[in-house]
Design an enzyme around this catalytic site. Structure first.
Site, PDB file in Angstrom:
ATOM      1  N   GLY A 173      -5.093  -5.695   3.662  1.00 36.88           N
ATOM      2  CA  GLY A 173      -4.061  -4.842   3.112  1.00 36.88           C
ATOM      3  C   GLY A 173      -2.860  -4.719   4.033  1.00 36.88           C
ATOM      4  N   PHE A 174      -3.117  -4.696   5.326  1.00 32.82           N
ATOM      5  CA  PHE A 174      -2.026  -4.521   6.279  1.00 32.82           C
ATOM      6  C   PHE A 174      -1.392  -5.829   6.693  1.00 32.82           C
ATOM      7  CE2 PHE A 174      -4.429  -0.644   7.872  1.00 32.82           C
ATOM      8  CZ  PHE A 174      -3.701   0.193   7.048  1.00 32.82           C
ATOM      9  N   PRO A 224      -2.348 -10.217   7.943  1.00 33.67           N
ATOM     10  CA  PRO A 224      -3.350 -11.225   8.271  1.00 33.67           C
ATOM     11  C   PRO A 224      -4.278 -10.784   9.407  1.00 33.67           C
ATOM     12  CG  PRO A 224      -1.235 -11.833   9.180  1.00 33.67           C
ATOM     13  CD  PRO A 224      -0.996 -10.599   8.379  1.00 33.67           C
ATOM     14  N   LYS A 244      -6.204  -7.653  13.731  1.00 34.26           N
ATOM     15  CA  LYS A 244      -5.563  -7.415  12.434  1.00 34.26           C
ATOM     16  C   LYS A 244      -4.104  -7.131  12.715  1.00 34.26           C
ATOM     17  CE  LYS A 244      -6.436  -4.710   8.224  1.00 34.26           C
ATOM     18  NZ  LYS A 244      -7.339  -3.718   7.630  1.00 34.26           N
ATOM     19  N   ASP A 259      -9.482   6.037  -1.124  1.00 35.79           N
ATOM     20  CA  ASP A 259      -9.729   4.618  -1.384  1.00 35.79           C
ATOM     21  C   ASP A 259     -11.198   4.291  -1.139  1.00 35.79           C
ATOM     22  OD1 ASP A 259      -9.151   2.074  -2.213  1.00 35.79           O
ATOM     23  OD2 ASP A 259      -8.291   1.427  -0.291  1.00 35.79           O
TER      24      ASP A 259
END
Ligand SMILES: *[C@@H]1O[C@H](CO)[C@@H](O)[C@H](O)[C@H]1NC(C)=O
Ligand SMILES: *[C@@H]1O[C@H](CO)[C@@H](O)[C@H](O)[C@H]1NC(C)=O
Ligand SMILES: *[C@@H]1O[C@H](CO)[C@@H](O)[C@H](O)[C@H]1NC(C)=O
Ligand SMILES: *[C@@H]1O[C@H](CO)[C@@H](O)[C@H](O)[C@H]1NC(C)=O
Length: 789
Positions: free
Chosen positions: A512-513, A515, A530, A601
């Site tokens: 989501g943030f 690669p 990340k 989430d």
């Protein structure tokens, strides 16, 4: 004998002399036993009579082995000797056994609650002198027995410990000397704390502790665990707390004696035909057994020099004294525990121990180790826990207060789990391998640059276990760490080098943030990084939010890292444990944590499973903090994951704890069915998983929902879980239970309300699509999915 002038003693005596035959084992109330005569047990092993020990001239009534060295095992009048041979033993008319001396004064007598009609005094083959009522036949319901009043010797079949109903403490008291049986100051006795154990006292001072019974033996003497000569048992109930040993090899004689001179309980054995006793073993074993030698939280290791060390995570209270080998002050924690932050605490396993003094303990015989941990964790005064029975791996013993008198064995011994400050977790007794498995993830935000924001996790973590998370947040060049969280900080160049400058070859996937890259630090540790991408709709705010939340919340259920659910690994028991674990984690977020948090989430890929399949809720990127009693809010950006979003949130952007409850309900149904809500397909209808579950429910065949690969299951538990799942996904948020009610419903057998129709039960929420922001987290990517490669 002529001095005896009492009218009733003389006839008895005469009668006795008249009747006497060699080898008689009992006397009745009409008989008596004078100095010079003896009773001999039927098998000839034991003899009762008068004796003078060593060079002493005093006469004592006692029992000895009827072998040539006549080892004495019991003395009646140890503290009131008779100075001539006038002693006489008899049963007086009220059924009391009395020992009289020449002026017919009572030197010693028994205490019996009941009076016998036809009393009989008998020396049994076990060496037990018993007073029975012949009316009761061979009943073992003795009116009195010498085994209840041991001297310095324990024989097979003798109870060592308490008859709580009678307040009777069967203990050993040493002879003063080899020729003086009067009470010495060494006493060996059972203390019936919640967790009973035997102590050797010198006067009132604790001298040695055998360690509590652990199902195999005494925690403090693993060397004596199963052996060929004798077996120990512990009886522990409301009426009695005692140990007893029984002989395995019946051709042997064995006795355990407390000896004042050696300050030891020594065991001897002997073949009946042998000429002498053989020393078998003795307690205490070595100087590490000296009570409390290393002080609180110190451990004594006999093979080390000096023998005392602080437990890992502890340091000497006074370094100066410690260095001069004065260990009495013991050790203190490196980091004091803060009870306000109980939720951050954990436990470290210390293996091979003689567990600490059990004076302040609590036990439960049916709890398992996990329940025991929970019990201990929930009370800040609880410092340690372990299994009550290490043979069966059941039962729970927990300690309160300082831990005293710990010995560490090179092998054997027992595991003890000690409460630790979060910063000490993972330091398992120098077991480097374990540390590696629990190494923290670090999140590094390098000053100011959005592009330089990373997670750094050790590769091992990707397997799933993570007990703690260390975080450093650098928000700007100038300010330094935002919060005081001592952590390894990686600078951008280190990370760039580790990932080969973020090379495509090292790219593991896309989250989501942004690669995620694999990498290797210079010291060889594999990591995953990340990287926050600038183009990601999820930006620095979400990222910082996550960092801050995790930093503040080191709950054990709330850590980063996940495992892919391999459904065949998940039998029903594990699934129901996972459901319960998530429910408790979520309850914690909603209610028990200092911050009120809505996760926003919650989904399968955000549930991490550690090696023991304990679930952890992770990924707080979207979580919101609520102040005070604020429970509901509106947001202009809807973020979350399709399939888990409640209708009111997806459609109106309205979220509350009940939106998390909805997601949780979806999770329950997914865990039971092994299917994902999103993308669910069924040949018979176009419903999604929720609709499918609902349909099966109203058609009265809910059990068809269950995943084929769960194996054996408990149908009532399955039905209950489906029921709770459906209650959680009800369309109207007012109808959904809160998490405390969910936890209650899952753990009780109470009647449940009827579920109403779920929200979003027809396929995915198309009607909501338009209002969904493009920043919805699809998050197919998780750390574990990298690991799976
Ligand atoms: C028997 O001995 C006990 C203990 O000395 C004493 O209390 C009791 O009075 C005696 N009974 C008789 C009848 O002398
Ligand atoms: C009986 O003898 C003992 C010593 O054998 C003595 O201590 C005690 O005082 C005597 N009692 C009487 C009543 O004479
Ligand atoms: C205690 O042990 C010593 C040394 O082994 C021995 O000489 C002595 O007889 C023992 N005492 C008793 C009461 O058995
Ligand atoms: C923790 O345990 C101690 C010792 O048993 C007890 O006194 C205390 O009430 C307990 N505290 C809580 C919060 O349960």
């Amino acid at each position: 004998m002529g001095v005896l002038s009492s009218m009733f003693v003389i006839p008895n005596l005469l009668f006795f002399f008249f009747e006497t035959t060699y080898g008689i084992d009992s006397i009745t109330s009409t008989q008596s036993l004078a100095d010079g005569n003896t009773l001999v047990s039927k098998d000839g092993n034991f003899e009762l009579g008068f004796f003078s020990p060593g060079s002493s001239k005093n006469r004592y009534l006692g029992i000895w082995y009827n072998i040539h060295d006549k080892t004495v095992v019991w003395v009646a009048n140890r503290d009131s000797p008779i100075d001539n041979s006038s002693g006489i033993l008899m049963i007086n008319s009220t059924g009391t056994l009395v020992l009289l001396s020449q002026n017919k004064s009572v030197v010693w007598s028994t205490s019996s609650l009941k009076q016998a009609q036809t009393p009989l005094l008998q020396l049994l083959d076990t060496g037990n002198l018993v007073l029975t009522d012949e009316k009761n036949g061979n009943s073992e319901d003795y009116l009195w027995q010498s085994f209840d009043y041991p001297a310095d010797t324990m024989l097979p079949g003798m109870k060592f410990g308490w008859d709580l109903k009678r307040g009777l403490n069967r203990r050993l008291i040493a002879w003063k000397n080899w020729d003086d049986p009067s009470s010495g100051d060494f006493i060996f006795e059972v203390k019936h704390h919640n967790y009973p154990e035997a102590y050797l006292f010198q006067g009132t001072i604790k001298y040695y502790r055998v360690g509590p019974w652990n199902g195999i033996g005494f925690s403090g003497s693993p060397g004596l665990w199963p052996n060929p000569v004798y077996a120990f048992t512990l009886v522990y109930n409301q009426d009695e707390v005692y140990f007893m040993f029984t002989l395995k090899d019946k051709s042997l004689l064995t006795r355990a004696v407390l000896n004042q001179t050696t300050s030891m309980v020594q065991r001897f054995t002997r073949k009946e035909t042998a000429q002498s006793w053989k020393f078998y073993d003795a307690l205490p074993i070595d100087r590490c057994d000296s009570y409390g030698v290393c002080g609180a939280y110190g451990r004594c290791i006999i093979t080390e020099s000096p023998v005392c060390q602080c437990l890992n995570g502890f340091k000497p209270k006074s370094q100066q004294k410690w260095d001069s080998m004065d260990w009495s002050q013991g050790c203190v924690r490196n980091k004091p525990l803060n009870c306000q932050e109980i939720i951050t605490h954990g436990f470290v396993k210390f293996p091979n121990l003689k567990v600490p003094d059990t004076t302040y303990t609590w036990v439960n015989t049916s709890m398992n180790l996990k329940e025991c941990r929970e019990k201990c964790l929930s009370n800040c005064s609880c410092t340690a826990y372990t299994n009550l029975d290490i043979k069966e791996g059941i039962g729970c013993a927990i300690w309160f207060g300082d831990l005293l008198d710990i010995k560490q064995f090179p092998v054997d011994g027992q595991d003890l789990y000690i409460r630790m400050h979060p910063s000490e977790l993972g330091m398992e007794n120098g077991h480097k391998k374990n540390i590696a498995a629990i190494v923290a993830c670090s999140i590094v935000v390098v000053s100011g640059m959005l592009l330089g924001s990373y997670y750094v996790c050790s590769k091992e973590n990707l397997r799933g276990i993570m007990e703690r998370m260390r975080i450093i947040v650098h928000t700007s060049n100038s300010k330094g760490p935002e919060e005081d969280m001592e952590l390894p900080l990686f600078d951008l160049s280190t990370i760039a080098r580790a990932t080969d400058d973020f090379s495509l070859n090292n790219k593991l996937g896309e989250g989501g943030f942004g690669p995620v890259y694999k990498g290797t630090l210079l010291e060889g540790k594999d990591i995953a990084v990340k990287r926050l991408s600038k183009s990601s709709g999820q930006g620095l705010n979400e990222f910082k939010n996550e960092v801050n939340l995790i930093a503040k919340l080191q709950h054990r259920n709330l850590v980063k890292l996940l495992d892919q659910t391999k459904s065949n690994l998940l039998d029903w028991r594990k699934r129901i444990d996972i459901i319960g674990g998530i429910a408790r984690g979520l309850l914690y977020l909603h209610q028990d944590s200092r911050l009120r948090i809505i996760h926003r989430d919650l989904k399968a890929s955000n549930i991490l499973l550690d090696n023991n399949m304990n679930p952890k809720i992770s990924d707080f990127g979207l979580a919101k903090l609520f102040g005070g009693d604020q429970c509901e809010a509106n947001t202009n950006r809807i973020v979350g994951t399709y399939g888990y979003m409640s209708p009111e949130y997806a459609v109106h952007g309205q979220y509350s704890i009940k939106s998390d409850v909805f997601s949780f309900g979806v999770l329950i149904l997914e865990i039971i069915s092994g299917k994902k809500n999103r993308g669910f397909r069924h040949p018979e209808h176009h419903l999604n998983l929720l609709g499918h579950a609902w349909r099966l429910w109203i058609e009265d065949r809910p059990i068809e929902l269950i995943d084929d690969s769960v194996g054996d299951f408990n149908i009532f538990e399955v039905l209950r879980c489906i029921h709770v799942g459906l209650l959680c996904v009800q369309n109207r948020q007012e109808d959904r239970p809160n998490m405390s009610y969910v936890v209650l419903m899952l753990s009780s057998e109470s009647l449940l309300p009827k579920p109403r129709q779920p929200g979003f039960y027809t396929d995915s929420p198309r009607e909501a699509d338009s209002s969904l922001s493009t920043t919805c987290s699809e998050n197919k990517i998780t750390f574990t999915s990298f690991e799976a490669r």
